[in-house]
Design an enzyme around this catalytic site. Structure first.
Site, PDB file in Angstrom:
ATOM      1  N   ASP A   1      26.705  57.410  58.122  1.00 45.45           N
ATOM      2  CA  ASP A   1      28.043  58.012  58.227  1.00 45.45           C
ATOM      3  C   ASP A   1      28.085  59.154  59.245  1.00 45.45           C
ATOM      4  O   ASP A   1      28.876  60.082  59.113  1.00 45.45           O
ATOM      5  CB  ASP A   1      28.536  58.522  56.863  1.00 45.45           C
TER       6      ASP A   1
ATOM      7  N   HIS B   1      31.594  51.119  60.303  1.00 47.18           N
ATOM      8  CA  HIS B   1      31.772  51.840  61.562  1.00 47.18           C
ATOM      9  C   HIS B   1      33.257  51.948  61.888  1.00 47.18           C
ATOM     10  O   HIS B   1      33.932  50.941  62.073  1.00 47.18           O
ATOM     11  CB  HIS B   1      31.014  51.135  62.684  1.00 47.18           C
TER      12      HIS B   1
END
Length: 432
Positions: A14, A42
């Site tokens: 992340d 993503h």
């Protein structure tokens, strides 16, 4: 000759890899996923429009870029079809731009059932997987019983192999986990319905990449998750099931290890983690809530709230070592705007009172660790959308400089917002 660049996370995932890959693919000819599966998330924001990709490489949005899913990726046919449809409905010709290794292991319904059953059985000791079948699929691969994309070229053989492996897994599900068996006929029918689409995208990835390299084409390798989730080098057992580090590039794509020219480590300006596992700098106070709210720290894949804390330079230094990082891209600097002070973990105090500057290897070794912080001045001015280094507040520049000093790696790119335009490239990885 063209440069080959790896983009990977230096923390627990992340970090903002998707945006940076998308930005750098303006120059790349190929973008390759080499590990993980649709447990990745993503997020790209282009001209205000948000796109979340889980399996397909982030380069898919660029018309002159070829996207490749390498053999190190475990591939869910259902997830791929869903993602393809979403992109094709928006006008992206995915089947013209995407190619797949025939050696990709398949994630099928019984892998998901096993993942969920195992997490439930662990109870309070659950790892916090995404429940998408990633681990069980890698397990089948290593046990040499997994089904791969290439098996779909012979449908009769595929059906026979599927029957055998499902008998094995259904026995576990029913007799050990007391869960329902997965229906063989349904799994087979679902896969056969899309088999020709999958086989139509198959290429010899190693051959393709070697040819591209010899032509001087620029190749980008897109990592998923982060270094500290690596199956070997992460906070085991609270890790993912693949090699998220730079070493996974060669094994997960078929390119030779000598042909990696630059490794870009994405580092968030603070730390986050999803799921269970060690997190020395985790904050449970108002600052932790501030980081979560300002950073919108909720998983793109699971929607789970991320745990938040100060940047852990000790853990990031481990990522520097393992990946032989060439440079950093610092993301989400703007989330720190408004804090009176910013802390940076530079060492750990162990339970016996000693101080160390390296990370333990196993999760048990992290127990009782206390972070040792340096405190730096914060800044009240906004950094959001700033596109030049001189445009940043002095305190923000000092923070970046200190991160460089304690890690020994330069910050080559700074991200100050979610859009691809909200980025300053101080040194382009393709020119470094």
């Amino acid at each position: 000759m063209g440069k080959n660049v790896v983009v990977l996370g230096t923390q627990w995932g992340d970090e903002g890899k998707g945006k940076i890959v998308d930005l750098l693919t303006e120059r790349a000819k190929y973008v390759v996923r080499y590990q993980g599966g649709h447990n990745a998330g993503h997020t790209l924001v282009i001209n205000g429009e948000k796109t979340v990709l889980h399996l397909i490489p982030s380069g898919i949005l660029r018309e002159n870029v070829t996207s490749i899913i390498g053999n190190g990726v475990v591939l869910s046919p259902a997830a791929l079809m869903k993602e393809m449809k979403g992109l094709e409905d928006r006008g992206f010709p995915v089947r013209e731009r995407l190619f797949i290794s025939e050696a990709c292991p398949l994630i099928l319904e019984y892998h998901v059932a096993l993942d969920v059953a195992r997490e439930k059985a662990r109870g309070a000791k659950a790892i916090g997987t995404t429940g998408r079948g990633i681990g069980p699929a890698y397990e089948d691969k290593v046990a040499r019983r997994g089904l791969r994309v290439g098996d779909l070229f012979n449908k009769e053989t595929f059906a026979a192999k599927l029957k055998e492996v499902m008998e094995y897994h259904n026995f576990q599900l029913v007799n050990y986990y007391k869960a329902e068996a997965v229906d063989y006929d349904k799994v087979l029918a679902d896969v056969m319905a899309i088999a020709d689409i999958l086989t139509g995208m198959v290429v010899d990835v190693s051959e393709l990449l070697d040819g591209a390299r010899q032509r001087g084409d620029l190749i980008m390798f897109e990592g998923a998750q982060g270094t500290l989730l690596d199956i070997d080098h992460g906070t085991y057992p609270y890790v993912t099931s693949s090699n998220t580090t730079a070493g996974g590039v060669a094994t997960g794509s078929g390119i030779g290890p000598r042909y990696v020219d630059y490794v870009l480590g994405i580092v968030k300006a603070y730390s986050t983690r999803v799921g269970a596992g060690p997190f020395p700098t985790e904050l449970f106070d108002e600052t932790g809530e501030f980081l979560c709210k300002q950073g919108n720290e909720f998983g793109a894949t699971t929607g789970r709230r991320r745990r938040t804390g100060w940047l852990d330079a000790v853990a990031v230094r481990r990522a520097v070592q393992i990946n032989s990082l060439s440079g950093f891209c610092m993301t989400k600097l703007d989330v720190l705007d408004g804090l009176k002070e910013v802390k940076l973990c530079v060492a750990y105090r162990m339970p016996d009172g000693s101080e160390v500057t390296t990370t333990p290897l196993a999760a048990e070794g992290w127990e009782g660790i206390e972070p040792i912080y340096e405190t730096l001045p914060g800044w009240s001015e906004t950094t959001f959308g700033v596109k030049t280094l001189d445009g940043l507040p002095q305190a923000a520049r000092d923070y970046i400089k200190r991160v460089e000093e304690v890690t020994g790696v330069p910050v080559d790119i700074i991200s100050t917002g979610p859009d691809r335009s909200e980025t300053m490239i101080l040194r382009d990885p393709f020119d470094a």
